[in-house]
Design an enzyme around this catalytic site. Structure first.
Site, PDB file in Angstrom:
ATOM      1  N   ALA A  25     -11.178  -8.822   2.399  1.00 55.33           N
ATOM      2  CA  ALA A  25     -11.597 -10.224   2.454  1.00 55.33           C
ATOM      3  C   ALA A  25     -10.921 -11.023   3.570  1.00 55.33           C
ATOM      4  O   ALA A  25     -10.797 -12.233   3.478  1.00 55.33           O
ATOM      5  CB  ALA A  25     -11.360 -10.875   1.099  1.00 55.33           C
ATOM      6  N   SER A  26     -10.511 -10.339   4.625  1.00 56.36           N
ATOM      7  CA  SER A  26     -10.004 -11.100   5.778  1.00 56.36           C
ATOM      8  C   SER A  26     -11.174 -11.751   6.492  1.00 56.36           C
ATOM      9  O   SER A  26     -12.275 -11.205   6.534  1.00 56.36           O
ATOM     10  CB  SER A  26      -9.271 -10.156   6.751  1.00 56.36           C
ATOM     11  OG  SER A  26      -7.958  -9.940   6.311  1.00 56.36           O
ATOM     12  N   ASP A  60      -1.072  -1.630  -4.020  1.00 54.89           N
ATOM     13  CA  ASP A  60      -2.434  -1.723  -3.515  1.00 54.89           C
ATOM     14  C   ASP A  60      -2.996  -0.302  -3.334  1.00 54.89           C
ATOM     15  O   ASP A  60      -2.342   0.553  -2.717  1.00 54.89           O
ATOM     16  CB  ASP A  60      -2.382  -2.469  -2.161  1.00 54.89           C
ATOM     17  CG  ASP A  60      -3.750  -2.851  -1.641  1.00 54.89           C
ATOM     18  OD1 ASP A  60      -4.666  -3.053  -2.460  1.00 54.89           O
ATOM     19  OD2 ASP A  60      -3.900  -2.975  -0.401  1.00 54.89           O
ATOM     20  N   GLY A  97     -10.469  -3.772   7.077  1.00 56.08           N
ATOM     21  CA  GLY A  97     -10.267  -3.737   8.525  1.00 56.08           C
ATOM     22  C   GLY A  97     -10.823  -4.960   9.231  1.00 56.08           C
ATOM     23  O   GLY A  97     -11.285  -5.921   8.597  1.00 56.08           O
ATOM     24  N   SER A 106       0.853  -1.202   0.000  1.00 58.84           N
ATOM     25  CA  SER A 106       0.000   0.000   0.000  1.00 58.84           C
ATOM     26  C   SER A 106       0.884   1.246   0.000  1.00 58.84           C
ATOM     27  O   SER A 106       2.101   1.143   0.211  1.00 58.84           O
ATOM     28  CB  SER A 106      -0.878   0.002   1.264  1.00 58.84           C
ATOM     29  OG  SER A 106      -0.060   0.186   2.403  1.00 58.84           O
TER      30      SER A 106
HETATM   31  P1  13P Z   1      -8.691  -6.734   4.860  1.00 61.05           P
HETATM   32  O1  13P Z   1      -8.661  -5.517   5.753  1.00 61.05           O
HETATM   33  O2  13P Z   1     -10.014  -7.414   4.957  1.00 61.05           O
HETATM   34  O3  13P Z   1      -7.564  -7.649   5.124  1.00 61.05           O
HETATM   35  O4  13P Z   1      -8.584  -6.227   3.339  1.00 61.05           O
HETATM   36  C1  13P Z   1      -7.321  -5.931   2.786  1.00 61.05           C
HETATM   37  C2  13P Z   1      -7.409  -5.258   1.475  1.00 61.05           C
HETATM   38  O5  13P Z   1      -8.422  -5.195   0.820  1.00 61.05           O
HETATM   39  C3  13P Z   1      -6.172  -4.659   0.953  1.00 61.05           C
HETATM   40  O6  13P Z   1      -6.383  -3.957  -0.216  1.00 61.05           O
HETATM   41  O1  G3H Z   2      -6.752  -1.761   1.880  1.00 62.79           O
HETATM   42  C1  G3H Z   2      -5.973  -1.418   2.760  1.00 62.79           C
HETATM   43  C2  G3H Z   2      -4.906  -2.334   3.211  1.00 62.79           C
HETATM   44  O2  G3H Z   2      -5.344  -3.063   4.332  1.00 62.79           O
HETATM   45  C3  G3H Z   2      -3.635  -1.596   3.450  1.00 62.79           C
HETATM   46  O3  G3H Z   2      -3.660  -0.934   4.664  1.00 62.79           O
HETATM   47  O4  G3H Z   2      -3.010   1.300   3.897  1.00 62.79           O
HETATM   48  O5  G3H Z   2      -2.885   0.727   6.333  1.00 62.79           O
HETATM   49  O6  G3H Z   2      -1.248  -0.259   4.694  1.00 62.79           O
HETATM   50  P1  G3H Z   2      -2.641   0.288   4.909  1.00 62.79           P
HETATM   51 ZN    ZN Z   3      -8.264  -3.004  -0.383  1.00 65.16          ZN
END
Ligand code: 13P
Ligand code: G3H
Ligand code: ZN
Length: 309
Positions: A213-214, A82, A181, A50
């Site tokens: 998708a966690s 990401d 999240g 990210s």
């Molecule tokens: P989670 O917060 O569900 O793990 O999603 C991560 C995500 O979509 C990163 O782009």
């Molecule tokens: O979609 C978000 C991801 O969980 C990345 O999180 O931007 O805090 O690194 P972050």
């Molecule tokens: Zn995401």
């Protein structure tokens, strides 16, 4: 083998009915835990960074670590940006050697989203880099953007064909009820599989991406809470729903929160049991090991991509 883009990975995943895990990485131990799981399970991988991770770790360090992972494992691995929120950020990731980028212009109007995404696609494709875009808005927190439940909206299937045709994008993240999240649902979990099915019909053989998708594994919530942490109300997407998605047009499933929780749970437990330890290797080794265990579970029981490398 060099770092790959996602073209061949998605083609095979779509055809054979599984999804590739896209795991967020921020440091060496996370990368090693994920990659050793994938190596044992012979799974293709997307390691994603990210903009927050780029700021935290420096993209150069992350790229070198991911290149080491490719050399060490021999696995097909893509290095993906990401939630790139601008053309400039995507350009900089491409210049840094990323093989895939996400341009997330979903907070703009439909026309503006098309305009920004098309510009990124042109630049990326000239360099052999694949592009993911987003239509619809997920609730939750991403870096600097906090999308409230009220601002979130499902993807409109009627817009998808036009968006894909006009942008030339390689894959599309859609909003069907997942969110970012560890606190995804207040009541029962609900995903709009009808929207996913409608989209899959409108753009056949086109790879769909599921963010947020966690599954927020209850054992990690317990481990965190039993060792001084607090995560009341933590809830993720049930794994049965993710398995169903993985067998459909969904070719990429994003997982970050589960890894964060595994890492934190292992470290908290370690310090409860070993209050005198202060060598980082003593607590980072079990954190890396729990990441590995978590990822193995996902590859085999959720994504179905074991044996597909
Ligand atoms: P989670 O917060 O569900 O793990 O999603 C991560 C995500 O979509 C990163 O782009
Ligand atoms: O979609 C978000 C991801 O969980 C990345 O999180 O931007 O805090 O690194 P972050
Ligand atoms: Zn995401």
């Amino acid at each position: 083998m060099p770092l790959l883009n996602t073209t061949e990975m998605f083609k095979k995943a779509y055809k054979e009915g599984y999804a590739i895990g896209a795991f967020n990485v921020n440091n060496m131990e996370m990368i090693q835990g994920i990659v050793s799981a994938a190596k044992e399970e012979k799974a293709p991988l997307i390691l994603q960074v990210s903009s927050g991770a780029r700021k935290y770790a420096n993209p150069l360090y992350l790229r070198k670590l991911v290149e080491a992972a490719v050399e060490d494992s021999g696995l097909p691995i893509a290095l993906h940006l990401d939630h790139g929120d601008s053309y400039e950020l995507c350009k900089s990731a491409i210049e840094d050697g990323f093989t895939s980028v996400m341009i997330d212009a979903s907070h703009h109007s439909f026309e503006e989203n098309i305009k920004i995404t098309s510009r990124v696609v042109k630049l990326a494709h000239d360099k052999g880099v694949t592009v993911e875009a987003e239509l619809g808005r997920l609730a939750g927190i991403e870096d600097d953007v906090n999308v409230s439940d009220a601002d979130a909206c499902y993807t409109d299937p009627a817009q998808v064909e036009e968006f894909v045709a006009r942008t030339g994008v390689d894959s599309l993240a859609i909003a069907i009820g997942t969110s970012h999240g560890a606190f995804k649902f207040k009541g029962d979990a609900k995903l709009r599989f009808d929207i996913l099915e409608d989209i899959a019909k409108r753009v056949p053989n086109f790879p769909i991406v599921l963010h947020g998708a966690s599954s927020v594994l209850p054992e990690y919530v317990t481990m965190i809470q039993e060792n001084g942490g607090s995560m009341p109300g933590a809830k993720g997407v049930p794994e049965a729903m993710l398995r169903k998605a993985a067998q459909s047009a969904v070719c990429k499933i994003n997982i970050d929160s589960d890894l964060r929780m595994a890492f934190t749970a292992a470290i908290r437990k370690h310090f409860t049991e070993n209050p005198a330890h202060f060598d980082p290797r003593q607590y980072l080794a079990p954190a890396r090991e729990l990441i590995k265990e978590c990822v193995k579970h996902k590859l085999v029981n959720v994504l179905g991509c074991n044996g597909k490398a």
